[in-house]
Design an enzyme around this catalytic site. Structure first.
Site, PDB file in Angstrom:
ATOM      1  N   THR A 133      -2.212   2.150   0.421  1.00 44.27           N
ATOM      2  CA  THR A 133      -1.212   1.258  -0.195  1.00 44.27           C
ATOM      3  C   THR A 133      -0.918   1.796  -1.601  1.00 44.27           C
ATOM      4  O   THR A 133      -0.112   2.702  -1.742  1.00 44.27           O
ATOM      5  CB  THR A 133      -1.683  -0.210  -0.239  1.00 44.27           C
ATOM      6  OG1 THR A 133      -2.922  -0.293  -0.924  1.00 44.27           O
ATOM      7  CG2 THR A 133      -1.839  -0.768   1.175  1.00 44.27           C
ATOM      8  N   LYS A 136      -9.637   3.413   2.292  1.00 46.46           N
ATOM      9  CA  LYS A 136      -8.516   3.136   1.399  1.00 46.46           C
ATOM     10  C   LYS A 136      -8.969   2.095   0.386  1.00 46.46           C
ATOM     11  O   LYS A 136      -9.826   1.250   0.686  1.00 46.46           O
ATOM     12  CB  LYS A 136      -7.279   2.676   2.160  1.00 46.46           C
ATOM     13  CG  LYS A 136      -7.310   1.284   2.743  1.00 46.46           C
ATOM     14  CD  LYS A 136      -6.993   0.135   1.816  1.00 46.46           C
ATOM     15  CE  LYS A 136      -5.696   0.310   1.093  1.00 46.46           C
ATOM     16  NZ  LYS A 136      -5.504  -0.866   0.163  1.00 46.46           N
ATOM     17  N   THR A 149     -16.937  -4.852   1.331  1.00 49.52           N
ATOM     18  CA  THR A 149     -16.323  -3.583   0.969  1.00 49.52           C
ATOM     19  C   THR A 149     -14.822  -3.642   1.194  1.00 49.52           C
ATOM     20  O   THR A 149     -14.277  -4.695   1.469  1.00 49.52           O
ATOM     21  CB  THR A 149     -16.964  -2.446   1.800  1.00 49.52           C
ATOM     22  OG1 THR A 149     -16.318  -1.233   1.487  1.00 49.52           O
ATOM     23  CG2 THR A 149     -16.812  -2.715   3.285  1.00 49.52           C
ATOM     24  N   ASN A 189       0.341  -3.613 -11.819  1.00 47.93           N
ATOM     25  CA  ASN A 189       0.094  -4.949 -11.285  1.00 47.93           C
ATOM     26  C   ASN A 189       0.986  -6.051 -11.830  1.00 47.93           C
ATOM     27  O   ASN A 189       0.995  -7.155 -11.292  1.00 47.93           O
ATOM     28  CB  ASN A 189      -1.372  -5.325 -11.498  1.00 47.93           C
ATOM     29  CG  ASN A 189      -2.239  -4.569 -10.525  1.00 47.93           C
ATOM     30  OD1 ASN A 189      -2.047  -4.678  -9.322  1.00 47.93           O
ATOM     31  ND2 ASN A 189      -3.160  -3.770 -11.042  1.00 47.93           N
ATOM     32  N   SER A 212       7.745  -6.534  -6.921  1.00 45.17           N
ATOM     33  CA  SER A 212       9.182  -6.411  -7.188  1.00 45.17           C
ATOM     34  C   SER A 212       9.700  -5.044  -6.786  1.00 45.17           C
ATOM     35  O   SER A 212       8.973  -4.189  -6.343  1.00 45.17           O
ATOM     36  CB  SER A 212       9.473  -6.698  -8.652  1.00 45.17           C
ATOM     37  OG  SER A 212       8.712  -5.843  -9.470  1.00 45.17           O
TER      38      SER A 212
END
Lengths: 444, 444
Positions: free
Chosen positions: A194, A220, A231, A439, A444
């Site tokens: 991500t 990831k 985790t 963050n 947006s």
């Protein structure tokens, strides 16, 4: 036609210079985030060993991202033992709850199994729709691969609270089935990213009882990382031969020594999942107490620690990798609490970002941890530099030494409480403007 | 002499325009931090009521800052009852330890008392030198004002781990003694600021048994604010008549409802101290259970809450004041844990900074808190906007409503756990680039 005057020439040069200055200042005002974390392992994604009985595929299902793979599928041969640990968050996602249920089932080891993971949407806090999406996906994977749905484990990572368009994932399954290949770890690791800036993998090959056994894992994670309880998303594969119950005990124990020792931002995800699949196709049966089990344990810990540290190295906005070594605590658990208190302190993390040897903030973080500590027995080291001892700055300490050490991209902060034998190590990163940038406008 | 060509004129205008653009971009690249927090109370420092038996002075002793007052002195008339709460940090400072010792002493109420506070140096983690500095200062204050050293309470705030040049403070005492004045609260509040952008004061006047009784308080605090255990530097004065033991019980109780409900950055200071001096010069004796005691309690809570909220309003880099209201928890203490988990989450705080109605992060913070919670009973409100309920986004919710609400500088995040009657309110602020800017190079 007249020649331009010398004044005109001078003014033209000035305009050119000023335009370049404007362009440079405008570029600096919108700093691009680094494409890849400066702390990423050198050499890129490692060359992972093949794991007998494991085949992987990835696809671009368009769950949220465009123009990149966002789903991975792993097929695990019949006889695979599955172990796992998941977050204890009270708001954990539908797929985490489903994995927990399935990890408690036994008696299916003779059949094949599968893991399916999507990025872009966490399917967390999506009410009854979440459960339905998980059922639709795991049933479709089971039907496609010819394994029972009870042996299909799913994860989702990304935005919380939006419905998962699971039909996009199920529509990609036939293509992924056809694309299943051994050693396809890198494509799988790329697909589940991500905000990660690099794909994370680690592996070892062990000689167990004269036979070669492999362990290969992918992970990831970058933000919302404080797996105090479990985790983030991690999938580890091995062809070792080990009973499910023994595998589960081993995994839980090693998680406490690897993934539970990291924090990026003190925020624990709703989706944390670690799955370990042992296909049982290589080597001796690994019984606890044997030399082969010990070797396997050591190899597995190495892979888990490597992956855990890679998650920290990709911490959102990170520019420094910090190892916090706490010794001399009343107990190991108190040492871990102190380590985490330092690692999660925004004042310690911003000081490291500013390369400021501000050991007073380390003292503060020890003090607030709420465990036994004696100000006058405490000592603090930055690398080999003794900074503070006996309740005050060390007489040998020179601020220039501390400042020079803080310029390193990899730092060790050592804290000895001077009370007992308890110790713990925690890995974290610094807190920078880039974390805020990432963050403050993630959605947006 | 030739006229400049039209091309020359055009180029000159272009150079002028570009120079202005460069200047603007350069100014934007080095953003000045706001001189005063945008969340500061309108109208500036309040007009505080005189408190009979209290006189204050401030001076520029040059402890660390230049060209500003950095020491305050309060003289308290004989008969003053002293109460206090201090941080439970295991690395608390020498002056905190000294205050704790003195608060446990009784039998001195008939004599005068004093409070002396310096800014710029916390005298924390300064080993035996710390104790010596506290002794030197409190003895000198006692000698100057004619009160026993056992009745002189000191605080220090600023950098940790550097020796306090206490001789600079003692050298300023005679000047401060001569400058002692009633109602000098503002000068005292200004003198104890560190990274504070405004001086903090609050007061009330009460009618108790037909007599006017005053409460006036000052505070400092901006970063390293998570007084889970006690509070930051706060000094409250009243001329009410109340026994020391009753005053202490009242103060501890009200601290849990005011200063223990705030957090800026989850980091607890080594120096947190709240002192409450009751000179006993006005009104009836305040006995617990009486109407006058209840009125006093209410007025004191008002002053304490006001000061606590002012500290949050001056949170380092803050642009949003956030009230987190947790209801429906299994108990009040569980509600407080959930409220603090949300208030300390960097992902919630950066979302607020970015005006992003990212309620998924609120769900995450509830989930990680470690207390009883049921995902499917949880509801979340941003102001009056119902965002999520029954495990998913509310059917009435429109993202545009959430986004519009987040533009407000003062926000209420409401979380109902749907389990019981437990409730708590926590006040905090957002996490912005300015916090990083302030803290990545505080000491340089």
């Amino acid at each position: 036609m007249s020649h331009p005057s010398s004044e005109e020439q001078r003014l033209r040069a000035e305009v050119t210079r000023l335009r370049a200055q404007v362009a440079a200042l405008e570029a600096a005002a919108k700093p691009g985030l680094p494409a890849v974390s400066p702390l990423a392992p050198k050499g890129g994604f490692p060359d992972l060993p093949p794991v007998a009985g494991v085949r992987l595929a990835a696809a671009a299902a368009g769950v949220r991202y465009k123009g990149r793979d966002d789903v991975m599928l792993a097929y695990l041969a019949p006889g695979t033992a599955m172990a796992g640990v998941t977050t204890r968050s009270a708001t954990r996602s539908a797929c985490v709850l489903d994995c927990e249920d399935k990890l408690h089932l036994t008696g299916h080891d003779a059949e094949g199994a599968a893991i399916v993971v999507n990025a872009g949407n966490a399917n967390a806090f999506t009410g009854d729709n979440g459960r339905k999406s998980v059922a639709a996906i795991t049933e479709a994977v089971g039907a496609t691969l010819g394994v029972p749905a009870e042996r299909v484990f799913s994860s989702s990572t990304g935005v919380i609270g939006e419905p998962l368009p699971h039909d996009r994932i199920t529509a990609a399954l036939t293509q992924m089935k056809d694309g299943l290949q051994p050693r396809n770890f890198r494509a799988a690791a790329e697909a589940i990213r991500t905000t990660d800036t690099f794909a994370k993998g680690a592996g070892v090959t062990l000689d167990l009882g004269g036979e070669q056994v492999s362990i290969a894992g992918i992970a990831k994670g970058s933000g919302m990382i404080a797996p105090d309880m479990a985790t983030m998303l991690v999938y580890i594969f091995t062809d070792a031969r080990i009973a499910q119950a023994d595998l589960q005990i081993l995994l839980r124990d090693l998680t406490d020594r690897s993934f539970n020792c990291i924090t990026v931002d003190s925020d624990t995800s709703t989706s944390d999942t670690l799955l370990l699949a042992a296909t049982g196709q290589r080597g001796p049966v690994l019984t606890p107490g044997t030399e082969a089990h010990d070797s396997f344990r050591e190899g597995l810990l190495k892979v888990m620690t490597d992956l855990a540290q890679q998650v920290v190295r990709d911490g959102e906005g990170a520019t420094k990798f910090i190892e916090i070594r706490v010794t001399g605590a009343a107990s190991d658990s108190e040492a871990a609490i102190v380590g985490r208190s330092i690692a999660n302190s925004p004042l310690v993390k911003t000081a490291v970002a500013g390369e400021d040897p501000n050991w007073g903030r380390v003292v503060m973080a020890v003090g607030k941890a709420g465990v036994t500590a004696d100000r006058d027995r405490l000592s603090i080291r930055f690398g080999d530099v003794l900074v503070a001892e006996k309740g005050w700055v060390a007489s040998s300490y020179r601020e220039a030494d501390g400042a020079a050490y803080m310029k390193n991209p990899e730092l060790v902060i050592g804290v000895d409480l001077g009370l007992g034998d308890g110790q713990a190590t925690v890995w974290t990163c610094d807190l920078t403007h880039a974390y805020i940038q990432i963050n403050a406008d993630y959605r947006s």
